[in-house]
Motif scaffolding. Structure first.
Motif, PDB file in Angstrom:
ATOM      1  N   SER A 307       1.875 -19.782 133.255  1.00  0.00           N
ATOM      2  CA  SER A 307       3.333 -20.071 133.554  1.00  0.00           C
ATOM      3  C   SER A 307       3.461 -21.558 133.391  1.00  0.00           C
ATOM      4  O   SER A 307       4.465 -21.877 133.048  1.00  0.00           O
ATOM      5  CB  SER A 307       3.671 -19.473 134.836  1.00  0.00           C
ATOM      6  N   ASN A 308       2.658 -22.428 134.233  1.00  0.00           N
ATOM      7  CA  ASN A 308       2.848 -23.645 134.328  1.00  0.00           C
ATOM      8  C   ASN A 308       2.823 -24.406 133.159  1.00  0.00           C
ATOM      9  O   ASN A 308       3.803 -25.202 132.809  1.00  0.00           O
ATOM     10  CB  ASN A 308       1.533 -24.077 135.075  1.00  0.00           C
ATOM     11  N   VAL A 309       2.010 -24.056 132.111  1.00  0.00           N
ATOM     12  CA  VAL A 309       1.936 -24.904 130.835  1.00  0.00           C
ATOM     13  C   VAL A 309       2.874 -24.263 129.787  1.00  0.00           C
ATOM     14  O   VAL A 309       3.463 -25.038 129.014  1.00  0.00           O
ATOM     15  CB  VAL A 309       0.467 -24.672 130.028  1.00  0.00           C
ATOM     16  N   LEU A 310       3.289 -22.940 130.030  1.00  0.00           N
ATOM     17  CA  LEU A 310       4.444 -22.678 129.207  1.00  0.00           C
ATOM     18  C   LEU A 310       5.828 -23.009 129.581  1.00  0.00           C
ATOM     19  O   LEU A 310       6.639 -23.451 128.605  1.00  0.00           O
ATOM     20  CB  LEU A 310       4.566 -21.008 129.110  1.00  0.00           C
ATOM     21  N   SER A 311       6.075 -23.330 130.908  1.00  0.00           N
ATOM     22  CA  SER A 311       7.249 -23.982 131.245  1.00  0.00           C
ATOM     23  C   SER A 311       7.204 -25.294 130.671  1.00  0.00           C
ATOM     24  O   SER A 311       8.223 -25.963 130.082  1.00  0.00           O
ATOM     25  CB  SER A 311       7.261 -23.837 132.665  1.00  0.00           C
ATOM     26  N   PHE A 312       5.944 -26.026 130.779  1.00  0.00           N
ATOM     27  CA  PHE A 312       5.916 -27.536 130.146  1.00  0.00           C
ATOM     28  C   PHE A 312       6.150 -27.422 128.730  1.00  0.00           C
ATOM     29  O   PHE A 312       7.057 -28.429 128.290  1.00  0.00           O
ATOM     30  CB  PHE A 312       4.638 -27.943 130.402  1.00  0.00           C
ATOM     31  N   LEU A 313       5.892 -26.314 127.984  1.00  0.00           N
ATOM     32  CA  LEU A 313       5.961 -26.545 126.716  1.00  0.00           C
ATOM     33  C   LEU A 313       7.526 -26.130 126.339  1.00  0.00           C
ATOM     34  O   LEU A 313       8.070 -26.832 125.143  1.00  0.00           O
ATOM     35  CB  LEU A 313       5.143 -25.282 125.705  1.00  0.00           C
ATOM     36  N   GLN A 314       8.294 -25.313 127.045  1.00  0.00           N
ATOM     37  CA  GLN A 314       9.609 -24.978 126.698  1.00  0.00           C
ATOM     38  C   GLN A 314      10.345 -26.441 127.165  1.00  0.00           C
ATOM     39  O   GLN A 314      11.132 -26.549 126.375  1.00  0.00           O
ATOM     40  CB  GLN A 314      10.023 -23.862 127.898  1.00  0.00           C
ATOM     41  N   ARG A 315       9.941 -27.071 128.187  1.00  0.00           N
ATOM     42  CA  ARG A 315      10.812 -28.240 128.434  1.00  0.00           C
ATOM     43  C   ARG A 315      10.645 -29.233 127.524  1.00  0.00           C
ATOM     44  O   ARG A 315      11.606 -30.212 127.291  1.00  0.00           O
ATOM     45  CB  ARG A 315      10.285 -28.833 130.015  1.00  0.00           C
ATOM     46  N   THR A 316       9.476 -29.589 126.809  1.00  0.00           N
ATOM     47  CA  THR A 316       9.294 -30.612 125.956  1.00  0.00           C
ATOM     48  C   THR A 316       9.300 -30.214 124.340  1.00  0.00           C
ATOM     49  O   THR A 316       8.635 -30.876 123.561  1.00  0.00           O
ATOM     50  CB  THR A 316       7.895 -31.150 126.384  1.00  0.00           C
ATOM     51  N   LYS A 317       9.978 -29.114 124.212  1.00  0.00           N
ATOM     52  CA  LYS A 317       9.904 -28.430 122.979  1.00  0.00           C
ATOM     53  C   LYS A 317      10.550 -29.204 121.985  1.00  0.00           C
ATOM     54  O   LYS A 317       9.962 -29.717 120.581  1.00  0.00           O
ATOM     55  CB  LYS A 317      10.640 -26.979 122.775  1.00  0.00           C
ATOM     56  N   PRO A 318      11.655 -30.134 122.255  1.00  0.00           N
ATOM     57  CA  PRO A 318      12.278 -31.015 121.072  1.00  0.00           C
ATOM     58  C   PRO A 318      11.436 -32.073 120.839  1.00  0.00           C
ATOM     59  O   PRO A 318      11.275 -32.664 119.633  1.00  0.00           O
ATOM     60  CB  PRO A 318      13.398 -31.637 121.804  1.00  0.00           C
ATOM     61  N   TYR A 319      10.383 -32.621 121.693  1.00  0.00           N
ATOM     62  CA  TYR A 319       9.333 -33.578 121.528  1.00  0.00           C
ATOM     63  C   TYR A 319       8.468 -33.244 120.539  1.00  0.00           C
ATOM     64  O   TYR A 319       7.983 -33.783 119.689  1.00  0.00           O
ATOM     65  CB  TYR A 319       8.898 -34.065 122.791  1.00  0.00           C
ATOM     66  N   HIS A 320       7.683 -32.120 120.966  1.00  0.00           N
ATOM     67  CA  HIS A 320       6.446 -31.847 120.199  1.00  0.00           C
ATOM     68  C   HIS A 320       6.789 -30.912 118.908  1.00  0.00           C
ATOM     69  O   HIS A 320       5.780 -30.696 118.206  1.00  0.00           O
ATOM     70  CB  HIS A 320       5.456 -30.979 121.225  1.00  0.00           C
ATOM     71  N   SER A 321       7.934 -30.542 118.750  1.00  0.00           N
ATOM     72  CA  SER A 321       8.121 -29.957 117.486  1.00  0.00           C
ATOM     73  C   SER A 321       8.359 -30.893 116.204  1.00  0.00           C
ATOM     74  O   SER A 321       8.082 -30.220 115.296  1.00  0.00           O
ATOM     75  CB  SER A 321       9.608 -29.119 117.813  1.00  0.00           C
ATOM     76  N   ARG A 322       8.285 -32.095 116.614  1.00  0.00           N
ATOM     77  CA  ARG A 322       8.346 -32.956 115.691  1.00  0.00           C
ATOM     78  C   ARG A 322       6.735 -33.651 115.262  1.00  0.00           C
ATOM     79  O   ARG A 322       6.682 -34.427 114.280  1.00  0.00           O
ATOM     80  CB  ARG A 322       8.990 -34.359 116.059  1.00  0.00           C
ATOM     81  N   SER A 323       5.829 -33.115 116.182  1.00  0.00           N
ATOM     82  CA  SER A 323       4.332 -33.358 115.805  1.00  0.00           C
ATOM     83  C   SER A 323       3.861 -32.855 114.702  1.00  0.00           C
ATOM     84  O   SER A 323       4.018 -31.488 114.243  1.00  0.00           O
ATOM     85  CB  SER A 323       3.765 -33.210 117.095  1.00  0.00           C
ATOM     86  N   LYS A 332      -0.950 -21.532 119.932  1.00  0.00           N
ATOM     87  CA  LYS A 332      -1.598 -21.474 121.212  1.00  0.00           C
ATOM     88  C   LYS A 332      -0.663 -20.834 122.187  1.00  0.00           C
ATOM     89  O   LYS A 332      -0.802 -20.174 123.135  1.00  0.00           O
ATOM     90  CB  LYS A 332      -1.997 -22.822 121.549  1.00  0.00           C
ATOM     91  N   SER A 333       0.703 -21.387 122.134  1.00  0.00           N
ATOM     92  CA  SER A 333       1.656 -20.724 123.082  1.00  0.00           C
ATOM     93  C   SER A 333       1.924 -19.160 122.916  1.00  0.00           C
ATOM     94  O   SER A 333       2.166 -18.664 123.831  1.00  0.00           O
ATOM     95  CB  SER A 333       3.079 -21.563 122.751  1.00  0.00           C
ATOM     96  N   ASP A 334       2.039 -18.704 121.869  1.00  0.00           N
ATOM     97  CA  ASP A 334       2.206 -17.228 121.506  1.00  0.00           C
ATOM     98  C   ASP A 334       0.759 -16.496 122.019  1.00  0.00           C
ATOM     99  O   ASP A 334       1.164 -15.563 122.803  1.00  0.00           O
ATOM    100  CB  ASP A 334       2.091 -17.126 119.906  1.00  0.00           C
ATOM    101  N   GLN A 335      -0.320 -17.230 122.080  1.00  0.00           N
ATOM    102  CA  GLN A 335      -1.551 -16.458 122.613  1.00  0.00           C
ATOM    103  C   GLN A 335      -1.522 -16.487 123.960  1.00  0.00           C
ATOM    104  O   GLN A 335      -2.015 -15.464 124.653  1.00  0.00           O
ATOM    105  CB  GLN A 335      -2.667 -17.300 122.171  1.00  0.00           C
ATOM    106  N   MET A 336      -0.832 -17.518 124.724  1.00  0.00           N
ATOM    107  CA  MET A 336      -0.863 -17.499 126.065  1.00  0.00           C
ATOM    108  C   MET A 336       0.262 -16.510 126.707  1.00  0.00           C
ATOM    109  O   MET A 336       0.013 -15.985 127.436  1.00  0.00           O
ATOM    110  CB  MET A 336      -0.404 -18.967 126.578  1.00  0.00           C
ATOM    111  N   TYR A 337       1.343 -16.367 125.979  1.00  0.00           N
ATOM    112  CA  TYR A 337       2.204 -15.413 126.072  1.00  0.00           C
ATOM    113  C   TYR A 337       1.542 -13.898 125.989  1.00  0.00           C
ATOM    114  O   TYR A 337       1.880 -12.921 126.948  1.00  0.00           O
ATOM    115  CB  TYR A 337       3.403 -15.316 125.261  1.00  0.00           C
ATOM    116  N   ALA A 338       0.682 -13.890 125.114  1.00  0.00           N
ATOM    117  CA  ALA A 338       0.142 -12.230 124.930  1.00  0.00           C
ATOM    118  C   ALA A 338      -1.121 -12.378 126.103  1.00  0.00           C
ATOM    119  O   ALA A 338      -1.224 -11.267 126.657  1.00  0.00           O
ATOM    120  CB  ALA A 338      -0.826 -12.339 123.637  1.00  0.00           C
TER     121      ALA A 338
END
Length: 527
Positions: A307-323, A332-338
């Motif tokens: 939950s912690n890291v998925l919340s982090f990825l949601q908050r920073t999605k606009p940033y890392h989507s350009r990476s 990896k996010s989809d695997q963690m949701y599974a």
């Protein structure tokens, strides 16, 4: 620090890589690419010269742009379906600088692994190049005069472990290999051996004194007090720190989940940790911590980590989507949701509203099926196969003896535990409807024998309490209830008590007020 895994030489300070005994290259094994008529475009020539100049000057800021942006743009433009020029071809452009050529080869082979298909020759040569790079860093007289961006340092450790994992899986698949390839693998057991990989990671940790630094920091002191000559340099400090995360990953791949978490004793999992500076490292750390907790049946701790890291990825999605690593992070996010879906099915827990809505959207149907008894077992198997890491066998022997598939071994362990509690969600759903209920009546509802029901009630009681982290190291914890449903059995009557957690209305209103303000602000900008 738990680093007594090697008792032979205690891994003193220096690393002695097994690559000293180089494999004998066979002329019949080609690398699969034709380099005879390679023409280097002017844009690539200019890039390599600029790249080389910034490595010499230790210009970390420019190197970050070169590594993170320019290299990937040129790859997309010129080298989507072919490798970059070999190091020998670009050597005249960089004055035959061996250090730069070693770094260039690291990128060269990584591109082949990522975009093309590596041959056995590539796998061997890439290993030797890593050995050259690590020998230079670890065995030079004094700290080397080299500074690289944090992202690249993490990628070096990450790719080193990935190629070790890839080679281990490749080596274990003997069906489609020629006798020549099998003989070459058998004659070179030192290539990508488990010992040499662990040796490198432990050596970086010891050389940088990173565990001593982190321990001082945990106690509120200055990390530089324990850094020493090597640990004071960013290169060694970061490689040592990333090696801790690397050992977490390697031990999970080999199935030693306790040792994996033990490696993180001195690492504090919060947003101020060093790994938070590199998104991919941040995600990797939480993924393997969560997976280790799940395999140790500490589902509440696994849910918290995911939950912690998925919340982090949601908050920073606009940033890392350009990476350039956006696809890997999304996967990896989809695997963690599974994994989170499986943990929620086994240990129902209230989640953050955003995480809960995403989970329902992605795996809502799976969760409902996993809570329907025996028909949920194939769903658990499907999600486990999708989300688990690619396990490896620590032994690289090719002596002809059949070996168990590591994936099947851990799948079997996981599914066995699932089968023991697969009826609990149905039992729980009935118990939530009553405050008292006779065993015979409940047994009729569940279509089972009263004695079998009593066994299931004991299993429910045992599974509703877990070791849960409260403070201290990741392996520490207290034996606490994790379910909102408690009961006792008295004279064949089940007495049930449910503790309902009130909704956090304040958080919901604050979140939607902020969302409303963002919408209003964007509309005002467009007006």
């Amino acid at each position: 620090m738990y680093n007594d895994a090697f008792e032979e030489d205690d891994l003193v300070a220096e690393v002695e890589l097994v690559a000293q005994a180089r494999y004998s290259r066979n002329a019949d094994l080609e690398d699969g690419f034709n380099d005879e008529a390679v023409q280097i475009p002017d844009g690539v020539r200019n890039f390599i010269s600029f790249f080389y100049r910034n490595v010499l000057e230790n210009n970390v800021y420019e190197l970050h742009n070169v590594y993170d942006t320019s290299f990937n743009k040129l790859t997309d433009k010129y080298y989507t379906k072919q490798p970059w020029p070999e190091a020998e071809l670009i050597a005249p452009l960089v004055n035959n600088d061996e250090v730069f050529l070693t770094l260039y080869r690291e990128l060269y082979y990584r591109h082949i692994y990522g975009r093309l298909t590596p041959t056995l020759e590539h796998r061997f040569r890439s290993y030797e190049n890593y050995c050259d790079l690590f020998n230079y860093i670890l065995n030079s007289e004094g700290p080397v005069n080299l500074e690289l961006p944090n992202q690249w340092l993490w990628d070096i450790i990450d790719e080193f472990i990935y190629q070790f994992q890839s080679f281990s899986n490749y080596r274990d698949r003997l069906k489609n290999k020629s006798e020549e390839e099998i003989a070459l693998l058998r004659d070179n057991p030192q290539i990508w051996s488990t010992y040499s990989v662990l040796n490198v990671l432990y050596s970086f940790i010891q050389k940088s004194r990173i565990n001593e630094q982190l321990l001082v920091s945990k106690k509120g002191g200055d990390m530089m007090e324990a850094a020493g000559e090597y640990g004071a340099r960013p290169l060694y400090k970061n490689l040592g720190y990333f090696s801790i995360i690397g050992l977490l990953r390697v031990n999970c791949l080999m199935g030693d989940f306790v040792l994996a978490l033990k490696m993180m004793d001195n690492v504090v999992l919060n947003k101020k940790a060093l790994f938070a500076r590199v998104t991919a490292c941040h995600v990797t750390a939480y993924y393997y911590v969560g997976f280790a907790y799940m395999m140790m049946r500490r589902y509440a701790d696994a849910i918290k980590a995911f939950s912690n890291v998925l919340s982090f990825l949601q908050r920073t999605k606009p940033y890392h989507s350009r990476s350039y690593q956006s696809e890997q992070l999304a996967r990896k996010s989809d695997q963690m949701y599974a994994l989170l879906a499986m943990c929620i099915a086994l240990c129902p827990t209230r989640l953050d509203e955003n995480i809960h809505s995403q989970l329902r959207e992605k795996y809502g149907e799976h969760i409902s099926k996993m809570q329907k008894g025996d028909e949920g077992i194939p769903i658990f198997e499907e999600l486990f196969q999708h989300a688990c890491p690619k396990f490896i066998s620590a032994s690289g022997r090719l002596d002809g003896t059949p070996r168990a598939d590591p994936y099947q071994t851990y799948m079997k362990i996981f599914v066995t535990d699932i089968k023991n509690q697969i009826k609990l969600p149905t039992l729980r759903s009935f118990m939530k409807l009553y405050t008292t209920m006779g065993v015979d009546k409940l047994a009729k509802f569940l279509e089972m024998d009263p004695e079998e029901l009593k066994m299931q009630l004991l299993v429910f009681k045992q599974k509703s309490r877990q070791i849960k982290w409260v403070s201290g190291d990741l392996l520490d914890g207290e034996y606490l209830p994790t379910s909102d449903l408690d009961f006792c059995l008295k004279q064949d009557v089940v007495h049930i008590a449910e503790s309902k957690v009130g909704r956090r209305y304040a958080d919901w209103f604050l979140r939607n007020i902020n969302r409303c303000e963002d919408i209003v602000a964007s509309l005002e900008q467009r007006a």
